[in-house]
Design a protein around this motif. Sequence first.
Motif, short mmCIF file in Angstrom:
data_model
loop_
_atom_site.label_atom_id
_atom_site.label_comp_id
_atom_site.label_asym_id
_atom_site.label_seq_id
_atom_site.Cartn_x
_atom_site.Cartn_y
_atom_site.Cartn_z
N ILE A 1 -10.76 105.86 6.74
CA ILE A 1 -10.45 106.26 8.12
C ILE A 1 -11.75 106.34 8.90
O ILE A 1 -12.70 107.02 8.52
CB ILE A 1 -9.71 107.60 8.15
CG1 ILE A 1 -8.36 107.44 7.43
CG2 ILE A 1 -9.50 108.07 9.59
CD1 ILE A 1 -7.57 108.70 7.28
N ASP A 2 -11.80 105.60 10.00
CA ASP A 2 -13.02 105.48 10.79
C ASP A 2 -13.16 106.55 11.87
O ASP A 2 -14.27 106.86 12.28
CB ASP A 2 -13.07 104.09 11.45
CG ASP A 2 -13.09 102.97 10.42
OD1 ASP A 2 -14.14 102.78 9.79
OD2 ASP A 2 -12.05 102.31 10.25
N GLU A 3 -12.03 107.08 12.32
CA GLU A 3 -12.10 108.03 13.43
C GLU A 3 -10.83 108.86 13.48
O GLU A 3 -9.75 108.39 13.11
CB GLU A 3 -12.26 107.27 14.75
CG GLU A 3 -12.44 108.13 15.98
CD GLU A 3 -12.63 107.31 17.26
OE1 GLU A 3 -12.68 107.91 18.33
OE2 GLU A 3 -12.72 106.07 17.16
N TYR A 4 -10.98 110.11 13.92
CA TYR A 4 -9.86 111.00 14.18
C TYR A 4 -9.91 111.37 15.66
O TYR A 4 -10.85 112.02 16.10
CB TYR A 4 -9.95 112.27 13.35
CG TYR A 4 -9.82 112.09 11.87
CD1 TYR A 4 -8.63 112.42 11.20
CD2 TYR A 4 -10.88 111.60 11.11
CE1 TYR A 4 -8.52 112.27 9.83
CE2 TYR A 4 -10.77 111.44 9.73
CZ TYR A 4 -9.59 111.77 9.10
OH TYR A 4 -9.49 111.62 7.74
N LEU A 5 -8.91 110.95 16.43
CA LEU A 5 -8.79 111.37 17.82
C LEU A 5 -7.71 112.45 17.85
O LEU A 5 -6.52 112.16 17.67
CB LEU A 5 -8.40 110.20 18.72
CG LEU A 5 -8.24 110.55 20.20
CD1 LEU A 5 -9.59 110.95 20.81
CD2 LEU A 5 -7.65 109.38 20.98
N LEU A 6 -8.14 113.69 18.03
CA LEU A 6 -7.22 114.82 17.93
C LEU A 6 -7.06 115.52 19.25
O LEU A 6 -8.04 115.78 19.95
CB LEU A 6 -7.74 115.81 16.88
CG LEU A 6 -7.98 115.25 15.48
CD1 LEU A 6 -8.50 116.35 14.56
CD2 LEU A 6 -6.72 114.61 14.92
N CYS A 7 -5.82 115.84 19.60
CA CYS A 7 -5.52 116.69 20.74
C CYS A 7 -5.26 118.08 20.16
O CYS A 7 -4.22 118.33 19.53
CB CYS A 7 -4.29 116.18 21.49
SG CYS A 7 -4.58 114.63 22.34
#
Length: 201
Positions: free
Chosen positions: A144-150
Amino acid sequence: MRIVVINHVTLDGIMQGPGRADEDTRDGFTHGGWAAERGADDVITAAWGRRLAAGSGYLLGRRTYSDVLAHWNTQDSPFRDALNSAPKYVASNTLSEPLLWPNSTLLSGDIPEAVTELKKIPGNDLHIMGSGVLIRSLAPFGLIDEYLLCIHPLVLGAGRRLFADGFCPTTFHVAEATPTATGVIIASYRPHSSTSTGAIL
């Protein structure tokens, strides 16, 4: 291809059932729909829209794939055609082809190995939404390259967490963080390269 997780989470890390009351009631979860009040925030909508632009695709676990298919293909929504036309890769050892949703490809067997091969193909980002089991199976391999979290300003105290007990030790750097008027923080986290070793920096 890069693999990017895009999810809503609470302050205590719950990711279960953000969209609606009946979305995910496993283990007696009764707080479904907790992100709906703030999820329509213009800043969140714009951030997700940029990431889910034409040309991107999806990598989904079996349960999320089936839920999204059942929900969005019964809705008169502008998202339906976009979701149907996007490439979708479904990680499952229980489903079989042909898959019901258009432009869907089944990944079976050793899922981390299948995703490793998928990442070698040039192309736009693949987004994981929901799919907690899939995320936890890929993270130890540095896939997994990135986590975009709200990150929503509430604590539920119960439910399935994104980073549950047993998640591989990982350190992240913050690539971007944006507060919204509804109190949600949109944050982009990128794992350090040593993630696959399980080391903490």
